[in-house]
Design a protein around this motif. Structure first.
Motif, PDB file in Angstrom:
ATOM      1  N   UNK A 127      19.135 -28.388  12.091  1.00  0.00           N
ATOM      2  CA  UNK A 127      19.626 -29.157  10.951  1.00  0.00           C
ATOM      3  C   UNK A 127      19.621 -28.317   9.675  1.00  0.00           C
ATOM      4  N   UNK A 128      18.608 -27.478   9.515  1.00  0.00           N
ATOM      5  CA  UNK A 128      18.578 -26.590   8.350  1.00  0.00           C
ATOM      6  C   UNK A 128      19.757 -25.636   8.378  1.00  0.00           C
TER       7      UNK A 128
ATOM      8  N   UNK B   4      23.611 -33.637  -2.706  1.00  0.00           N
ATOM      9  CA  UNK B   4      22.913 -34.358  -1.636  1.00  0.00           C
ATOM     10  C   UNK B   4      22.562 -33.411  -0.496  1.00  0.00           C
ATOM     11  N   UNK B   5      23.487 -32.535  -0.132  1.00  0.00           N
ATOM     12  CA  UNK B   5      23.197 -31.563   0.921  1.00  0.00           C
ATOM     13  C   UNK B   5      22.090 -30.596   0.511  1.00  0.00           C
ATOM     14  N   UNK B   6      22.092 -30.157  -0.739  1.00  0.00           N
ATOM     15  CA  UNK B   6      21.027 -29.277  -1.221  1.00  0.00           C
ATOM     16  C   UNK B   6      19.688 -29.990  -1.173  1.00  0.00           C
ATOM     17  N   UNK B   7      19.651 -31.257  -1.575  1.00  0.00           N
ATOM     18  CA  UNK B   7      18.403 -32.023  -1.534  1.00  0.00           C
ATOM     19  C   UNK B   7      17.906 -32.191  -0.102  1.00  0.00           C
ATOM     20  N   UNK B   8      18.806 -32.521   0.833  1.00  0.00           N
ATOM     21  CA  UNK B   8      18.409 -32.632   2.248  1.00  0.00           C
ATOM     22  C   UNK B   8      17.870 -31.312   2.777  1.00  0.00           C
ATOM     23  N   UNK B   9      18.506 -30.221   2.405  1.00  0.00           N
ATOM     24  CA  UNK B   9      18.042 -28.912   2.851  1.00  0.00           C
ATOM     25  C   UNK B   9      16.628 -28.638   2.347  1.00  0.00           C
ATOM     26  N   UNK B  10      16.379 -28.926   1.093  1.00  0.00           N
ATOM     27  CA  UNK B  10      15.049 -28.695   0.538  1.00  0.00           C
ATOM     28  C   UNK B  10      14.003 -29.607   1.166  1.00  0.00           C
TER      29      UNK B  10
END
Length: 68
Positions: free
Chosen positions: A5-6, A53-59
């Motif tokens: 997922x990352x 949102x994608x950056x937040x999920x990645x973090x």
């Protein structure tokens, strides 16, 4: 599984960020021409929100996988 997922989210972030430049954004133009959004500014807002949102999920995924 979390590493997959990352990798997926990191790839999506790169795909969104790379074609952006001040004079022409191919991804944004293509998204705007699909007819899903009423105008260019709505497509730009959607793309900006999606990117953050994608950056937040990645973090978040990176943080939680670092705990274990």
């Amino acid at each position: 599984m979390a590493n997959f997922f990352r990798l997926l989210i990191a790839s999506l972030v790169l795909i969104i960020i790379v074609p952006q430049n001040p004079t022409e954004n191919i991804l944004l133009r293509t998204l705007s021409e699909t007819g899903v959004f009423p105008n260019y500014s709505e497509a730009r807002k959607f793309l900006d929100r999606l990117l953050w949102i994608l950056i937040a999920f990645f973090l978040i995924i990176t943080f939680f996988t670092g705990l274990f």
